[in-house]
Design a protein around this motif. Structure first.
Motif, PDB file in Angstrom:
ATOM      1  N   VAL A  48       0.872  -1.171   0.000  1.00 30.54           N
ATOM      2  CA  VAL A  48       0.000   0.000   0.000  1.00 30.54           C
ATOM      3  C   VAL A  48       0.910   1.222   0.000  1.00 30.54           C
ATOM      4  O   VAL A  48       1.921   1.257   0.704  1.00 30.54           O
ATOM      5  CB  VAL A  48      -0.988   0.034   1.182  1.00 30.54           C
ATOM      6  CG1 VAL A  48      -0.284   0.203   2.517  1.00 30.54           C
ATOM      7  CG2 VAL A  48      -2.044   1.111   0.981  1.00 30.54           C
ATOM      8  N   ILE A 130      -1.850  -3.989   6.028  1.00 22.73           N
ATOM      9  CA  ILE A 130      -1.559  -3.179   4.845  1.00 22.73           C
ATOM     10  C   ILE A 130      -2.858  -2.770   4.149  1.00 22.73           C
ATOM     11  O   ILE A 130      -3.070  -1.606   3.822  1.00 22.73           O
ATOM     12  CB  ILE A 130      -0.652  -3.961   3.865  1.00 22.73           C
ATOM     13  CG1 ILE A 130       0.785  -3.980   4.357  1.00 22.73           C
ATOM     14  CG2 ILE A 130      -0.717  -3.376   2.463  1.00 22.73           C
ATOM     15  CD1 ILE A 130       1.695  -4.881   3.549  1.00 22.73           C
ATOM     16  N   HIS A 131      -3.715  -3.730   3.904  1.00 21.42           N
ATOM     17  CA  HIS A 131      -4.942  -3.460   3.149  1.00 21.42           C
ATOM     18  C   HIS A 131      -5.916  -2.561   3.897  1.00 21.42           C
ATOM     19  O   HIS A 131      -6.679  -1.815   3.270  1.00 21.42           O
ATOM     20  CB  HIS A 131      -5.604  -4.770   2.735  1.00 21.42           C
ATOM     21  CG  HIS A 131      -4.802  -5.517   1.726  1.00 21.42           C
ATOM     22  ND1 HIS A 131      -4.982  -6.858   1.483  1.00 21.42           N
ATOM     23  CD2 HIS A 131      -3.810  -5.122   0.889  1.00 21.42           C
ATOM     24  CE1 HIS A 131      -4.138  -7.248   0.548  1.00 21.42           C
ATOM     25  NE2 HIS A 131      -3.407  -6.209   0.174  1.00 21.42           N
ATOM     26  N   TYR A 148      -9.210   1.434  -2.641  1.00 19.87           N
ATOM     27  CA  TYR A 148      -8.017   2.279  -2.693  1.00 19.87           C
ATOM     28  C   TYR A 148      -7.110   1.778  -3.808  1.00 19.87           C
ATOM     29  O   TYR A 148      -6.663   0.626  -3.800  1.00 19.87           O
ATOM     30  CB  TYR A 148      -7.283   2.277  -1.341  1.00 19.87           C
ATOM     31  CG  TYR A 148      -6.124   3.238  -1.321  1.00 19.87           C
ATOM     32  CD1 TYR A 148      -6.331   4.604  -1.442  1.00 19.87           C
ATOM     33  CD2 TYR A 148      -4.828   2.774  -1.203  1.00 19.87           C
ATOM     34  CE1 TYR A 148      -5.262   5.493  -1.439  1.00 19.87           C
ATOM     35  CE2 TYR A 148      -3.755   3.648  -1.193  1.00 19.87           C
ATOM     36  CZ  TYR A 148      -3.975   5.008  -1.315  1.00 19.87           C
ATOM     37  OH  TYR A 148      -2.911   5.879  -1.326  1.00 19.87           O
ATOM     38  N   SER A 151      -2.878  -0.071  -3.787  1.00 20.31           N
ATOM     39  CA  SER A 151      -2.824  -1.148  -2.809  1.00 20.31           C
ATOM     40  C   SER A 151      -3.016  -2.469  -3.540  1.00 20.31           C
ATOM     41  O   SER A 151      -3.575  -2.516  -4.635  1.00 20.31           O
ATOM     42  CB  SER A 151      -3.953  -0.941  -1.793  1.00 20.31           C
ATOM     43  OG  SER A 151      -4.175  -2.098  -1.030  1.00 20.31           O
TER      44      SER A 151
END
Length: 173
Positions: A48, A130-131, A148, A151
């Motif tokens: 990301v 991260i996600h 997003y 990512s």
């Protein structure tokens, strides 16, 4: 970092400046990752890109010349972003000035943080982190992780790698 190990890596723009808010700078990171993955130097399992830092889960496969691929990545992205700032917004350069014999400016903070991911559980925990990063209240960059753009969340949701850099973690674990 060592070859053939999976790492969770965090790199931050010097002084937490939101340079990566600019999509063209995000694309610099993606292009560098694309080059290194297509060259067989590294594998990207998840990432990301946030406004002032990025998180990535990757594995270094072989040296890029005399250095690890992450070093090449950091040098290249720093050089391209610095060159653009110098040409388009030279007043911003003072924010990245350093007192060093080897360089006059740093785009990235020194001593990025690599964490060795030694288990499937730990890998999945970091991938989830991260996600979900763009959804955090202080960012609010998306409603759902897969919304997003910068990512790997959409890849894990749909199986489509629009960046041409990703390998599903299940191929490795």
């Amino acid at each position: 970092m060592e070859l053939d190990n999976i790492y969770f890596y965090i790199a931050t723009i010097k002084a937490w400046k939101p340079l990566l808010s600019k999509d063209s700078y995000k694309e610099v990171l993606i292009e560098s990752l694309r080059f290194l993955t297509q060259s067989g130097k590294l594998v990207v399992y998840g990432f990301v890109i946030m406004p002032n830092h990025f998180h990535i889960i990757w594995e270094m496969l072989e040296l890029n010349g005399n250095e690890l691929p992450h070093t090449s990545f950091m040098k290249f992205t720093s050089h391209v972003i610095f060159k653009d700032i110098k040409a388009s917004n030279p007043g911003l350069l003072s924010d990245f000035k350093v007192l060093s014999v080897s360089r006059s400016h740093n785009i990235w903070m020194r001593h990025s943080l690599p964490i060795h991911l030694y288990s499937d559980k730990f890998i999945l925990q970091k991938l989830t982190y991260i996600h979900n990063n763009p959804l955090q209240e202080h960012w609010r960059l998306a409603e759902r992780p897969e919304d997003y753009k910068y990512s790997s969340a959409r890849f894990y949701e749909t199986g489509i790698d629009e960046f041409g850099i990703l390998t599903h973690i299940k191929e490795r674990t």
